[in-house]
Design a protein around this motif. Structure first.
Motif, PDB file in Angstrom:
ATOM      1  N   SER A  16      56.693  21.681  34.867  1.00 28.02           N
ATOM      2  CA  SER A  16      56.467  20.432  34.159  1.00 28.02           C
ATOM      3  C   SER A  16      57.749  19.630  34.075  1.00 28.02           C
ATOM      4  CB  SER A  16      55.981  20.787  32.755  1.00 28.02           C
ATOM      5  OG  SER A  16      55.144  19.828  32.253  1.00 28.02           O
ATOM      6  N   ASP A  17      57.635  18.301  34.208  1.00 32.72           N
ATOM      7  CA  ASP A  17      58.758  17.411  33.934  1.00 32.72           C
ATOM      8  C   ASP A  17      58.189  16.099  33.412  1.00 32.72           C
ATOM      9  OD1 ASP A  17      57.998  15.852  36.174  1.00 32.72           O
ATOM     10  OD2 ASP A  17      59.404  16.883  37.499  1.00 32.72           O
ATOM     11  N   ASP A  18      59.021  15.072  33.285  1.00 35.15           N
ATOM     12  CA  ASP A  18      58.555  13.824  32.676  1.00 35.15           C
ATOM     13  C   ASP A  18      57.548  13.066  33.535  1.00 35.15           C
ATOM     14  OD1 ASP A  18      60.464  13.138  34.571  1.00 35.15           O
ATOM     15  OD2 ASP A  18      61.419  11.620  33.322  1.00 35.15           O
ATOM     16  N   ARG A  19      57.378  13.442  34.808  1.00 37.86           N
ATOM     17  CA  ARG A  19      56.399  12.793  35.685  1.00 37.86           C
ATOM     18  C   ARG A  19      55.004  13.358  35.503  1.00 37.86           C
ATOM     19  NH1 ARG A  19      58.591  14.173  41.314  1.00 37.86           N
ATOM     20  NH2 ARG A  19      58.866  16.126  40.203  1.00 37.86           N
ATOM     21  N   GLY A  20      54.908  14.623  35.076  1.00 39.32           N
ATOM     22  CA  GLY A  20      53.636  15.331  34.978  1.00 39.32           C
ATOM     23  C   GLY A  20      53.866  16.811  35.224  1.00 39.32           C
ATOM     24  N   TRP A  21      52.991  17.445  36.027  1.00 34.58           N
ATOM     25  CA  TRP A  21      53.168  18.866  36.291  1.00 34.58           C
ATOM     26  C   TRP A  21      52.678  19.238  37.674  1.00 34.58           C
ATOM     27  CZ3 TRP A  21      48.530  21.149  37.281  1.00 34.58           C
ATOM     28  CH2 TRP A  21      47.389  20.661  36.648  1.00 34.58           C
ATOM     29  N   PHE A  22      52.966  20.491  38.082  1.00 34.56           N
ATOM     30  CA  PHE A  22      52.632  21.043  39.392  1.00 34.56           C
ATOM     31  C   PHE A  22      52.261  22.501  39.173  1.00 34.56           C
ATOM     32  CE2 PHE A  22      53.979  23.452  43.126  1.00 34.56           C
ATOM     33  CZ  PHE A  22      53.444  22.727  44.174  1.00 34.56           C
ATOM     34  N   LEU A  23      51.168  22.945  39.796  1.00 38.41           N
ATOM     35  CA  LEU A  23      50.709  24.324  39.635  1.00 38.41           C
ATOM     36  C   LEU A  23      50.128  24.829  40.937  1.00 38.41           C
ATOM     37  CD1 LEU A  23      49.895  26.781  37.799  1.00 38.41           C
ATOM     38  CD2 LEU A  23      47.726  25.578  37.458  1.00 38.41           C
ATOM     39  N   LYS A  24      50.672  25.905  41.495  1.00 38.62           N
ATOM     40  CA  LYS A  24      50.078  26.549  42.668  1.00 38.62           C
ATOM     41  C   LYS A  24      48.977  27.477  42.177  1.00 38.62           C
ATOM     42  CE  LYS A  24      53.999  26.540  45.768  1.00 38.62           C
ATOM     43  NZ  LYS A  24      54.913  27.346  46.578  1.00 38.62           N
ATOM     44  N   VAL A  25      47.762  27.295  42.700  1.00 39.41           N
ATOM     45  CA  VAL A  25      46.664  28.177  42.314  1.00 39.41           C
ATOM     46  C   VAL A  25      46.468  29.288  43.338  1.00 39.41           C
ATOM     47  CG1 VAL A  25      45.508  26.498  40.839  1.00 39.41           C
ATOM     48  CG2 VAL A  25      44.920  26.594  43.257  1.00 39.41           C
ATOM     49  N   ILE A  26      46.916  29.079  44.558  1.00 39.13           N
ATOM     50  CA  ILE A  26      47.014  30.127  45.587  1.00 39.13           C
ATOM     51  C   ILE A  26      48.328  29.877  46.296  1.00 39.13           C
ATOM     52  CG2 ILE A  26      46.089  31.033  47.767  1.00 39.13           C
ATOM     53  CD1 ILE A  26      43.314  30.345  46.763  1.00 39.13           C
ATOM     54  N   ASP A  27      49.186  30.905  46.370  1.00 38.12           N
ATOM     55  CA  ASP A  27      50.467  30.718  47.043  1.00 38.12           C
ATOM     56  C   ASP A  27      50.511  31.364  48.419  1.00 38.12           C
ATOM     57  OD1 ASP A  27      50.948  33.438  46.607  1.00 38.12           O
ATOM     58  OD2 ASP A  27      52.425  33.095  45.040  1.00 38.12           O
ATOM     59  N   GLY A  28      49.392  31.930  48.882  1.00 40.10           N
ATOM     60  CA  GLY A  28      49.326  32.513  50.212  1.00 40.10           C
ATOM     61  C   GLY A  28      49.836  33.929  50.298  1.00 40.10           C
ATOM     62  N   LYS A  29      50.295  34.492  49.204  1.00 40.62           N
ATOM     63  CA  LYS A  29      50.852  35.839  49.209  1.00 40.62           C
ATOM     64  C   LYS A  29      49.966  36.834  48.448  1.00 40.62           C
ATOM     65  CE  LYS A  29      55.373  33.682  49.176  1.00 40.62           C
ATOM     66  NZ  LYS A  29      56.535  33.372  48.355  1.00 40.62           N
ATOM     67  N   GLU A  30      48.810  36.358  47.973  1.00 38.33           N
ATOM     68  CA  GLU A  30      47.935  37.222  47.184  1.00 38.33           C
ATOM     69  C   GLU A  30      47.354  38.348  48.046  1.00 38.33           C
ATOM     70  OE1 GLU A  30      48.128  33.307  45.186  1.00 38.33           O
ATOM     71  OE2 GLU A  30      47.828  33.916  47.244  1.00 38.33           O
ATOM     72  N   GLN A  31      47.186  39.490  47.422  1.00 38.75           N
ATOM     73  CA  GLN A  31      46.586  40.642  48.090  1.00 38.75           C
ATOM     74  C   GLN A  31      45.132  40.322  48.424  1.00 38.75           C
ATOM     75  OE1 GLN A  31      46.720  44.175  45.721  1.00 38.75           O
ATOM     76  NE2 GLN A  31      45.925  45.464  47.344  1.00 38.75           N
ATOM     77  N   GLY A  32      44.691  40.700  49.618  1.00 41.00           N
ATOM     78  CA  GLY A  32      43.298  40.546  50.008  1.00 41.00           C
ATOM     79  C   GLY A  32      42.975  39.233  50.701  1.00 41.00           C
ATOM     80  N   LEU A  33      43.960  38.359  50.901  1.00 42.40           N
ATOM     81  CA  LEU A  33      43.709  37.103  51.614  1.00 42.40           C
ATOM     82  C   LEU A  33      43.585  37.376  53.112  1.00 42.40           C
ATOM     83  CD1 LEU A  33      46.225  34.643  49.912  1.00 42.40           C
ATOM     84  CD2 LEU A  33      43.752  34.700  49.634  1.00 42.40           C
ATOM     85  N   PRO A  34      42.936  36.475  53.843  1.00 41.90           N
ATOM     86  CA  PRO A  34      42.918  36.616  55.307  1.00 41.90           C
ATOM     87  C   PRO A  34      44.342  36.636  55.853  1.00 41.90           C
ATOM     88  CG  PRO A  34      41.413  34.889  54.594  1.00 41.90           C
ATOM     89  CD  PRO A  34      42.195  35.320  53.381  1.00 41.90           C
ATOM     90  N   HIS A  35      44.479  37.029  57.115  1.00 46.26           N
ATOM     91  CA  HIS A  35      45.803  37.174  57.740  1.00 46.26           C
ATOM     92  C   HIS A  35      46.701  35.973  57.475  1.00 46.26           C
ATOM     93  CE1 HIS A  35      48.968  38.155  60.515  1.00 46.26           C
ATOM     94  NE2 HIS A  35      48.763  37.039  61.175  1.00 46.26           N
ATOM     95  N   HIS A  36      46.176  34.769  57.647  1.00 48.66           N
ATOM     96  CA  HIS A  36      46.997  33.585  57.367  1.00 48.66           C
ATOM     97  C   HIS A  36      46.269  32.686  56.378  1.00 48.66           C
ATOM     98  CE1 HIS A  36      49.849  30.329  57.764  1.00 48.66           C
ATOM     99  NE2 HIS A  36      48.812  29.512  57.823  1.00 48.66           N
ATOM    100  N   THR A  37      46.874  32.500  55.259  1.00 47.40           N
ATOM    101  CA  THR A  37      46.361  31.573  54.252  1.00 47.40           C
ATOM    102  C   THR A  37      47.543  30.766  53.766  1.00 47.40           C
ATOM    103  OG1 THR A  37      44.664  33.139  53.552  1.00 47.40           O
ATOM    104  CG2 THR A  37      45.195  31.379  52.022  1.00 47.40           C
ATOM    105  N   GLY A  38      47.345  29.490  53.625  1.00 48.35           N
ATOM    106  CA  GLY A  38      48.414  28.638  53.112  1.00 48.35           C
ATOM    107  C   GLY A  38      48.428  28.648  51.600  1.00 48.35           C
ATOM    108  N   GLU A  39      48.715  27.497  51.015  1.00 44.64           N
ATOM    109  CA  GLU A  39      48.812  27.364  49.562  1.00 44.64           C
ATOM    110  C   GLU A  39      47.804  26.334  49.067  1.00 44.64           C
ATOM    111  OE1 GLU A  39      53.566  28.042  48.899  1.00 44.64           O
ATOM    112  OE2 GLU A  39      52.836  26.001  49.116  1.00 44.64           O
TER     113      GLU A  39
END
Length: 137
Positions: A16-39
């Motif tokens: 969070s900052d004075d502009r608003g906020w940013f949140l990754k809901v999938i970062d591509g490193k989660e267990q069980g994702l397909p071989h290649h998943t982005g964010e």
């Protein structure tokens, strides 16, 4: 093993900052994702604030405004040709931005609500692939 035992909670960081906020809901490193998943991520801008202002060398990105509206500026980083458009939650579309196209999202100053954007990148975050870009006013 009970299937409920496989349920997992993954801590996330809301930046969070004075502009608003940013949140990754999938970062591509989660267990069980397909071989290649982005964010998959969300970003919020309060009225009058910008998000983005950069381009990528490798990453393709998909953007959908799900709350409010965004004044979007796009620029071809080779020719510096610029294109502007408006995206709104009331008429949702997904904007696909290839590598080499700079992008910035502005929540209009006269807006009465935050602008919320859902995005997907086909690459994991790499600071070397995020190049700042200055747009013509």
């Amino acid at each position: 093993m009970n299937k409920l035992d496989k349920v997992n909670l993954i801590p996330r960081t809301l930046r969070s900052d004075d502009r608003g906020w940013f949140l990754k809901v999938i970062d591509g490193k989660e267990q069980g994702l397909p071989h290649h998943t982005g964010e998959v991520y969300l970003t919020l801008a309060v009225p009058g604030q910008n998000r983005g202002g950069h381009y990528h060398i490798k990453a393709h990105e998909w953007f959908t405004v799900v709350q409010g509206s965004a004044l979007v500026s796009l620029a071809d980083t080779s020719t510096h040709e610029q294109r502007d458009m408006t995206l709104t939650a009331t008429e949702p579309v997904t904007l696909v931005v290839p590598p080499g196209v700079a992008h910035i999202f502005c929540n209009p100053p006269d807006s009465h609500e935050p602008m919320l954007l859902v995005a997907y990148s086909d690459e994991l975050y790499d600071p070397a692939d995020t190049i700042p870009y200055s747009f013509n006013s």
